[in-house]
Structure formats: C-alpha cells, structure tokens
Scaffold this active site. Sequence first.
Site, short mmCIF file in Angstrom:
data_model
loop_
_atom_site.label_atom_id
_atom_site.label_comp_id
_atom_site.label_asym_id
_atom_site.label_seq_id
_atom_site.Cartn_x
_atom_site.Cartn_y
_atom_site.Cartn_z
N ASP A 155 5.78 2.39 -59.22
CA ASP A 155 4.72 1.63 -58.57
C ASP A 155 4.87 1.85 -57.07
O ASP A 155 5.76 1.28 -56.43
CB ASP A 155 4.83 0.14 -58.90
CG ASP A 155 4.26 -0.20 -60.27
OD1 ASP A 155 4.14 0.72 -61.10
OD2 ASP A 155 3.96 -1.38 -60.51
N LYS A 175 -3.52 -0.66 -58.46
CA LYS A 175 -2.92 -1.97 -58.70
C LYS A 175 -3.51 -2.96 -57.72
O LYS A 175 -3.71 -2.65 -56.54
CB LYS A 175 -1.40 -1.84 -58.54
CG LYS A 175 -0.57 -3.05 -58.87
CD LYS A 175 0.91 -2.69 -58.76
CE LYS A 175 1.81 -3.89 -58.97
NZ LYS A 175 3.24 -3.53 -58.89
N LYS A 211 -3.89 -1.93 -62.99
CA LYS A 211 -2.81 -2.90 -63.18
C LYS A 211 -3.01 -4.11 -62.27
O LYS A 211 -2.78 -4.02 -61.07
CB LYS A 211 -1.45 -2.26 -62.90
CG LYS A 211 -0.26 -3.22 -63.06
CD LYS A 211 1.06 -2.52 -62.83
CE LYS A 211 2.23 -3.48 -62.87
NZ LYS A 211 3.54 -2.81 -62.71
#
Length: 275
Positions: A155, A175, A211
């Site tokens: 990430d 995200k 996400k």
Amino acid sequence: MSARNLGTELDLSWISKIQVNQPAVLRRAEQIQARRMVKKEWQAAWLLKAVTFIDLTTLSGDDTSSNVQRLCYKAKYPIREDLLKALNVHDKGLTTAAVCVYPARVCDAVKALKAAGSTIPVASVATGFPAGQTHLKTRLEEIRLAVEDGATEIDVVINRTLVLTGQWEGSDFIKTSTGKEAVNATFPVAIVMLRAIRDFFWKTGNKIGFKPAGGIRSAKDSLAWLSLIKEELGDEWLTPELFRIGASTLLSDIERQIYHHVTGRYAAYHDLPMS
C-alpha cells in the site's frame, strides 16, 4: 497491491475535462446509507463474503511480534468454527483477503502465517506512511525491504504534492485514505473514485481495484460498501483481486453479528475471545 496493471498512456486532457456534480454525489451517498442493503435472510451470507475482502490490519506504534501473530491467526480463522458449521460453510476455507502491517513487522507476519500453514498474502504500508513526505530514495528502499521480507502487496502512500500539482501516478488499486486522518473512507469520495474507475475501464479496458480504509467498523458499514461496489462497478469487482476493505476492528463486529444470527443472542466478551 500485487503487480497487474501494465499501464496505459495517460491522457491529461481527459482528466482535465472531468467535472463532479457534488449535489448529485451527496444524494447518492445518502441513498446508499439510508436504505437496507441486504434482505435479512441473506445478511449472514453477505457478511461472510465481506470477510473475504478484509485486509486485516494492525498499524500501531506499539505493534509486536505477538500481536501480529494473533492477527495472523485471526486472519486464517476469522469466524468461530462452530458458527461456520451451523451455517454449513466450515469447509469453505474462509479467510480474510490479507493481513496488513508496517514494513518492520512483515517478517513476523510471514513467519506466523507460514507456521499456521496459510497462504494469506502479507500487505505492508510503505513509502513514508502515513504522510508520504520522505525522500524518493527512502520510499523505494522501504518497498524493497518489505518485499524482500515477504510482502506480496504494498500500500503505497502517494506523494500528494505531485497530485496537487497535476503530476499523476498510476496504480493497480486506489485507496480512499491511510486510515490515520481525521476523515477517512466516506461514501461521497468513494462514489467519485468508483466512477473514475468505471470511466477508466470503459476508456482503456484496464480494471483498477478499490480499497476503502479508515473508520469502517460495523457489519452494517461493510454491507453498505459491498452494495456500493455492486451497484457502481458490478459483480465482477466483488473479488479480492479488485476490492479490499482496510480495517482492524470490522471483523469483530461481523463475527458478533454472525453469532447473533446463529444463536439468536448477542455474544458476551468471553464468547468471542479472539475478536
């Protein structure tokens, strides 16, 4: 996340033409949150599906090998076995999508999952999490070390200065947030992001994952997120390869709701000691 997107030529003129109808986005967000997402008889099945999208996360300054080991055990056995047997899904191999830890704890997670005989991926935040304000050389080295230690998903915290100055970066997933901000995953922001994913797919044929992370704590929240993905992007995005939920406490509430569905009563603390 994992390597998949080979990239496509970036058409900045297309990006510059994008406009957001904020009142319409807010109305859509209110609609999603206001209505019942799933009929009661199907809620348990959808909650179990939500488990498979969770990146079970610990990102605390006092993380240790022992609490990472506990996290990994919970990732492999997210719902108590007798509850799964009552729902006749005990043989389905239900696990979370991944565990997510700081780079310094990747070795602990890999070791714990290997000892448990699990192939659950290990994800790691990197590149100066959560601010992203570190030198590029440091950011790249942090990724290299995490991968070297066994992380298969990263990430990345983008350099927001580049974004704010129109220097865009590509990714396999986008995200909502780091989960460390005052405001994190919200439905209005998610709607804009999901429609950008949809438009990008229509334009290029490339599927980008999504996400949400931060503040997703209740089973009801998870159902709302699954419903949003289904309605905005379709069933083909309801797979861990394209949808994840970053959360540390969500799984506990899902297990409590499953317990209630099976037994007709809410669990006391000692009923679900691993939650």
